[in-house]
Design an enzyme around this catalytic site. Structure first.
Site, mmCIF file in Angstrom:
data_model
loop_
_atom_site.group_PDB
_atom_site.id
_atom_site.type_symbol
_atom_site.label_atom_id
_atom_site.label_comp_id
_atom_site.label_asym_id
_atom_site.label_seq_id
_atom_site.Cartn_x
_atom_site.Cartn_y
_atom_site.Cartn_z
ATOM 1 C CG ASP A 1 -10.644 -0.869 5.300
ATOM 2 O OD1 ASP A 1 -10.886 -1.434 6.367
ATOM 3 O OD2 ASP A 1 -9.571 -0.240 5.117
ATOM 4 C CB SER B 1 -0.881 -0.021 1.255
ATOM 5 O OG SER B 1 -1.586 1.187 1.363
ATOM 6 C CD GLU C 1 -8.975 -0.816 1.062
ATOM 7 O OE1 GLU C 1 -8.012 -1.044 0.290
ATOM 8 O OE2 GLU C 1 -8.883 -0.915 2.292
ATOM 9 C CG ASP D 1 -7.902 2.395 0.843
ATOM 10 O OD1 ASP D 1 -9.073 2.823 0.947
ATOM 11 O OD2 ASP D 1 -7.269 1.900 1.809
ATOM 12 N N GLY E 1 -3.994 -4.105 6.346
ATOM 13 C CA GLY E 1 -2.885 -3.833 7.257
ATOM 14 C C GLY E 1 -3.105 -2.522 7.975
ATOM 15 C CE LYS F 1 -4.836 0.085 0.661
ATOM 16 N NZ LYS F 1 -5.526 -0.710 1.693
ATOM 17 C CG LEU F 2 -1.320 3.444 -6.435
ATOM 18 C CD1 LEU F 2 -1.508 3.878 -7.883
ATOM 19 C CD2 LEU F 2 0.073 3.816 -5.932
ATOM 20 C CE LYS F 3 -4.120 3.865 2.341
ATOM 21 N NZ LYS F 3 -5.349 3.376 2.988
ATOM 22 C CE LYS G 1 -7.262 -2.278 7.096
ATOM 23 N NZ LYS G 1 -7.628 -0.843 6.986
ATOM 24 C CG ASN H 1 -8.270 5.273 3.879
ATOM 25 O OD1 ASN H 1 -7.204 5.262 3.249
ATOM 26 N ND2 ASN H 1 -8.583 4.308 4.710
#
Ligand code: SMG
Ligand code: MG
Length: 376
Positions: free
Chosen positions: A246, A143, A221, A196, A298, A169-171, A270, A198
């Site tokens: 998530d 990530s 995500e 992702d 993670g 995985k890229l934020k 998680k 968030n």
């Protein structure tokens, strides 16, 4: 459900320990930047054994309402007192004793991990064997936080691919998404890539998110609110890219609702988010029944939490590479005598020794400990 019977053990003492480990590079998400992993460790003592648990919570309530301070308080006042000095029980029996506590999933999961480590040591069973693992090695992704520039992102991807990571995985966040995906696809046309967010978007961004469809991403995500399932369902109906949940799934109840509503098609599991490894196994089982692939998320864990993640990721439903990266992706020096090292094929080993199956580097642990308290 786990199939093995675990020994009933007493918990005679417990400790809370905070360690501070600098990260090798800052980690930036849509909600903030972290330069250090300040991890709460739980130690349970009983039957001559010491079990270790790591709490997923960070310092700030950006990912979840739980923080280092809230998890310490929940463990010290409610969760550990529920099991300390009581008659011996297996880990499921012990965790039933704090089931009355609402929420505080990360705090509960840390205590449960310590009990499973203790029980595994007593029974001579690895955590993976306890949970029903079937794999010896775990294909790993990485990530990558939001970087100062697109070029820096591409360079970071290059570096991780060269090490063997199998999925990137890229934020992302609004404004750092379409250009990012376009640049990455131009340079890496076939690499498995996902984003992702968030929770950085709302349903009003559906059209923008639909434009990501052309980049053939594995998934996006948690694009929408941390506690939402309805809007995610509406979004998934409008985009081809699979939505992975998530933050929105904190329990089996949430997962069942998400499946029914079709709020996504993939789950990031998680253990910390869902109150423990045993609940994580039940959610994994439900995902298999629903045909939702899962992968292990993670929380910048030290080697202790990482060992548990690898055990969980060895279950059969974990069919996608997760955020279980090697120790050196996070820390110059991990808490373990043997750090987790990525093999050339992009895999990490599932620990096979009893319990968590890792040896803690106690001299280093002492050096990085910033708080230690006896509970009870
Ligand atoms: O452990 O490699 C890791 C980090 C993985 O991206 C990661 N975690 O939303 O999935 C997520 C984030 C939450 C952590 S924020 C510090
Ligand atoms: Mg996430």
């Amino acid at each position: 459900m786990i199939q093995v019977q675990l020994p009933e053990l007493p918990v005679e003492r417990a400790r809370l320990r905070v360690v501070a480990l600098p990260l090798v590079s800052p980690f930036t998400t849509s909600f903030g930047t972290q330069t250090e992993r300040r991890a709460l460790l739980v130690e349970v003592f009983g039957a001559g054994l010491r079990g270790w648990g790591e709490c997923a919570a960070g310092l700030d309530p950006g990912y979840s309402y739980e923080t280092l301070a809230s998890t310490m308080e929940a463990l010290r006042r409610h969760i550990l007192p529920a099991i300390l000095g009581r008659e011996a029980a297996d880990p499921a029996g012990q965790s039933a004793r704090w089931a009355w506590v609402r929420g505080h999933n990360m705090a509960k999961a840390a205590a449960e991990m310590a009990l499973l480590d203790q029980a595994g040591q007593a029974a001579g069973l690895s955590l993976a064997a306890i949970l029903g693992g079937v794999k010896q090695r775990i294909p790993c992704g990485v990530s990558i936080g939001i970087q100062p520039s697109l070029e820096a992102t591409l360079t970071a991807i290059d570096g991780y691919l060269a090490q063997g990571y199998l999925r990137i995985k890229l934020k992302c966040k609004p404004g750092y998404d379409l250009q990012l995906a376009a640049a990455v696809r131009e340079r890496f046309p076939t690499t498995p890539v996902m984003l992702d967010a968030n929770s950085a978007y709302t349903l009003a961004d559906a059209e923008r998110l639909r434009q990501l469809d052309e980049f053939n991403l594995m998934m996006i995500e948690q694009p929408l609110a941390h506690d939402d399932l309805l809007d995610h369902a509406a979004l998934q109906a409008q985009i081809r890219t699979p939505v992975c949940l998530d933050e929105s799934v904190e329990s089996l109840t949430d997962l069942r609702a998400a499946v029914r509503l079709q709020s996504g098609r993939i789950l990031n599991i998680k253990a910390g988010r869902v109150a423990g490894l045993l609940p994580a196994v039940r959610i994994h089982d439900a995902c298999r029944e629903a045909d939702w692939p899962v992968w292990c998320g993670g929380m910048l864990e030290t080697g202790i939490g990482r060992a548990a993640n690898l055990a969980l990721a060895s279950l059969p439903g974990f069919t996608l590479p997760g955020d279980t990266s090697a120790s050196d992706r996070y820390f110059r020096r991990d808490l373990l005598e043997e750090p987790f090292t990525l093999a050339e094929d992009g895999t990490l080993p599932v620990p096979s020794g009893p319990g968590l199956g890792v040896a803690i580097d106690s001299a280093w642990l002492d050096q990085v400990t910033v708080h230690l308290e006896e509970v009870g």
